[in-house]
Design a protein around this motif. Structure first.
Motif, PDB file in Angstrom:
ATOM      1  N   ARG A   1       4.862   7.132   1.399  1.00 21.49           N
ATOM      2  CA  ARG A   1       5.104   6.136   2.446  1.00 21.49           C
ATOM      3  C   ARG A   1       4.504   4.816   1.972  1.00 21.49           C
ATOM      4  O   ARG A   1       3.295   4.719   1.726  1.00 21.49           O
TER       5      ARG A   1
ATOM      6  N   THR B   1       0.859  -1.195   0.000  1.00 25.56           N
ATOM      7  CA  THR B   1       0.000   0.000   0.000  1.00 25.56           C
ATOM      8  C   THR B   1       0.889   1.238   0.000  1.00 25.56           C
ATOM      9  O   THR B   1       2.045   1.192   0.436  1.00 25.56           O
ATOM     10  N   THR B   2       0.345   2.372  -0.473  1.00 27.98           N
ATOM     11  CA  THR B   2       1.084   3.632  -0.504  1.00 27.98           C
ATOM     12  C   THR B   2       0.120   4.789  -0.287  1.00 27.98           C
ATOM     13  O   THR B   2      -1.075   4.677  -0.596  1.00 27.98           O
ATOM     14  N   ASP B   3       0.642   5.897   0.252  1.00 28.67           N
ATOM     15  CA  ASP B   3      -0.187   7.084   0.447  1.00 28.67           C
ATOM     16  C   ASP B   3       0.003   8.108  -0.670  1.00 28.67           C
ATOM     17  O   ASP B   3      -0.599   9.178  -0.642  1.00 28.67           O
TER      18      ASP B   3
ATOM     19  N   THR C   1       7.345  -0.531   6.922  1.00 24.97           N
ATOM     20  CA  THR C   1       7.024   0.745   6.299  1.00 24.97           C
ATOM     21  C   THR C   1       8.307   1.464   5.904  1.00 24.97           C
ATOM     22  O   THR C   1       9.306   1.428   6.630  1.00 24.97           O
TER      23      THR C   1
END
Length: 229
Positions: free
Chosen positions: A114, A84-86, A130
């Motif tokens: 992130r 996942t990424t922001d 992370t």
């Protein structure tokens, strides 16, 4: 049995969980089962690697590798990993570890991101790693040039302002469009004059480069007209 020893092989298959193994001989059982964790259930650690670890100001693509291992450091194959990424776009949001215990994806972004790699069902409910992918901020440069028409042979004033971004500015220059080039201060505003000897339209270019290799450019245009008596 062979010399009192019987050996069998447990094939993990595609499922994750805990296998309980018992042995029986005639009416005798081995007692408490031997427990063997299989697949994601055996995962004790996940690491996230990025190549490159930072992007230039224009952004780019980062190759992501999640490494999954058990509690004693043995790498595990066949374990599903979620990415996942922001910020930015992931090429794949899920992948399965290969024979080296590595699952791969890539991230395309123009902004700081992130990224998180997760394994569900490990020794803890969810294992995560992370990593922050920074985007280097380049310098900025602006030119202040006269808007009125210029005259050949008459000095004209210019000013150029250089501002550092994520790193100190290493060099700054200005080209006046007639072949003349001059160095500038690497920070703040530089005031300077230039004399055009011929009429015409000239494109002025100022450029600054910082110690991280990031650069910025600004352009302006001036018109030099002949004097008509």
């Amino acid at each position: 049995t062979n010399n009192g020893k019987a050996t069998v092989k447990l094939l993990a298959g595609a499922k994750s969980g805990t296998a309980e193994v018992r042995a029986f001989s005639g009416g005798i059982a081995s007692g408490d089962p031997l427990t063997v964790t299989v697949g994601a259930a055996a995962a004790g650690k996940v690491e996230l690697l990025a190549n490159p670890s930072a992007l230039p100001a224009s952004g780019g693509v980062v190759q992501l590798t999640a490494v999954v291992s058990d509690a004693v450091g043995n790498r595990l194959s066949g374990v599903p990993v979620t990415f996942t990424t922001d910020a930015g776009l992931l090429a794949a949001t899920s992948a399965t570890t290969d024979g080296n215990g590595e699952a791969r994806s890539s991230l395309s972004t123009t902004a700081k991101a992130r990224v998180t790699a997760s394994v569900v069902g490990g020794t803890s409910t969810t294992l995560t790693a992370t990593l922050d992918i920074p985007v280097r901020v380049g310098p900025t440069i602006t030119i202040s040039a006269p808007a009125s028409r210029l005259v050949p042979g008459v000095p004209t004033s210019f000013s150029v302002t250089v501002t550092a971004g994520g790193a100190a500015v290493r060099s700054a220059t200005i080209e006046f469009g007639d072949g003349d080039k001059q160095s500038l201060s690497t920070s703040g505003t530089t005031s300077l004059t230039h004399v055009y000897t011929s009429s015409g339209t000239y494109v002025i270019t100022a450029e600054a480069t910082d110690t991280a290799g990031e650069s910025a450019r600004a352009t302006a245009s001036v018109s030099v007209q002949p004097v008509i008596v």
